[in-house]
Design an enzyme around this catalytic site. Structure first.
Site, short mmCIF file in Angstrom:
data_model
loop_
_atom_site.label_atom_id
_atom_site.label_comp_id
_atom_site.label_asym_id
_atom_site.label_seq_id
_atom_site.Cartn_x
_atom_site.Cartn_y
_atom_site.Cartn_z
N SER A 143 -5.17 15.39 -6.04
CA SER A 143 -4.63 15.61 -4.71
C SER A 143 -3.72 16.83 -4.78
O SER A 143 -3.29 17.23 -5.86
CB SER A 143 -3.82 14.39 -4.27
OG SER A 143 -3.06 14.66 -3.10
N TYR A 156 2.22 7.54 -5.71
CA TYR A 156 0.94 8.27 -5.58
C TYR A 156 1.04 9.63 -6.27
O TYR A 156 0.15 10.02 -7.02
CB TYR A 156 0.62 8.42 -4.10
CG TYR A 156 -0.67 9.13 -3.78
CD1 TYR A 156 -1.89 8.48 -3.89
CD2 TYR A 156 -0.67 10.44 -3.32
CE1 TYR A 156 -3.08 9.11 -3.57
CE2 TYR A 156 -1.84 11.09 -2.99
CZ TYR A 156 -3.04 10.42 -3.12
OH TYR A 156 -4.22 11.07 -2.79
#
Length: 285
Positions: A143, A156
């Protein structure tokens, strides 16, 4: 891996979102696809779609955190199609909230999928790709949160920094075996990841309240609407991944406009190097 037609790809988290977009792009390029996912209903929908298109595909239910599950899925894929050539470790989940609000269950669930799932994919398939000697390519989904800090997504972000580091480490190790590596670093994509709690196992249910439950409903909806308005179509990401495999591109950045945010981190590091260089010079060391 310029010639992909006739090759086989194995995709985790493949029944929706970015994973499904990869499967569609690969199939359109003449590849055989193995679509692995934990959601049976989503797999059933994929079965209907791909059967109608006469694509060469296999769906398999798999929990990427379960190593035996992954091995069984790999065996089933090879029984159906023979050698695997592309492996996309794409399954991922997210929890939102401040670090000081997170629980062990939050940490354990997200790391088991986002880091453990990628490790399990690497361990399951690298030996198989090396053994058949036909080369291949591995795509790990990270990401932009693997390069920049996103407030409220500390758990995350931690996992995605780990996936970027793992992927960078794989490049020199796998190069002698003609196995390429890419790390997919998307910004916001129109997927169901913000609804990842639907797949949270019972053993990890002791999580902190979702961030949207800690703010007024109207404010939460406004934030999510803004997030969705900046999201891109997963189909574009699927095509970008296919391009990266063909061109042996390592970083896949779906949102080049985020570069400025990454530059802030690079500049802060450069400034820190300069300060500590001066610190040592002042002390003659």
């Amino acid at each position: 891996m310029r010639e992909v037609a006739g090759k086989t790809a194995f995709i985790t988290g493949g029944a929706s979102g970015i994973g499904l977009a990869m499967a569609r792009s690969f199939s359109a390029a003449g590849m055989k696809v193995v679509i692995a996912d934990i959601e049976q209903a989503a797999l059933d929908a994929v079965d209907s779609e791909f059967e109608a298109s006469n694509a060469e595909f296999l769906t398999v239910r798999v929990d990427v955190t379960d190593r035996a599950d992954m091995e069984a899925a790999a065996d089933a894929a090879e029984t159906r199609f023979g050698n695997m050539h592309v492996v996309c470790n794409n399954a991922g989940v997210v929890v939102g909230g401040r670090i000081d609000d997170m629980t062990y269950d939050d940490w354990d669930w997200v790391t088991s999928v986002n880091v453990g799932g990628v490790i399990n994919g690497v361990q399951t398939f690298v030996g198989r790709l090396k053994a058949h000697g036909e080369g291949g390519h591995i795509v790990n989904t990270a990401s932009m949160a693997g390069h920049i800090v996103v407030p409220g997504l500390g758990v995350y972000t931690t996992t995605k920094f780990a996936v970027v580091g793992l992927s960078e480490s794989m490049v020199p190790d796998l190069l002698p075996h003609n196995i390429g590596v890419s790390v997919l670093c998307p910004g916001v994509v129109d997927t169901n990841i913000f609804n990842a709690e639907r797949n949270r196992p019972g053993k990890f249910q002791g999580g902190a309240p979702a961030w949207e439950d800690s703010v007024p409903e109207e404010e939460s909806e406004a934030i999510m609407e803004q997030v969705r308005s900046n999201a891109i179509d997963p189909a574009l990401v699927g095509d970008m991944v296919l391009h990266a495999i063909r061109e042996d591109e390592f970083y896949i950045f779906t949102h080049p406009d985020i570069e400025m945010m990454a530059d802030l981190r690079k500049n802060e590091m450069a400034d820190a190097f300069a300060r500590w260089r001066a610190y040592r010079q002042d002390r003659g060391i």
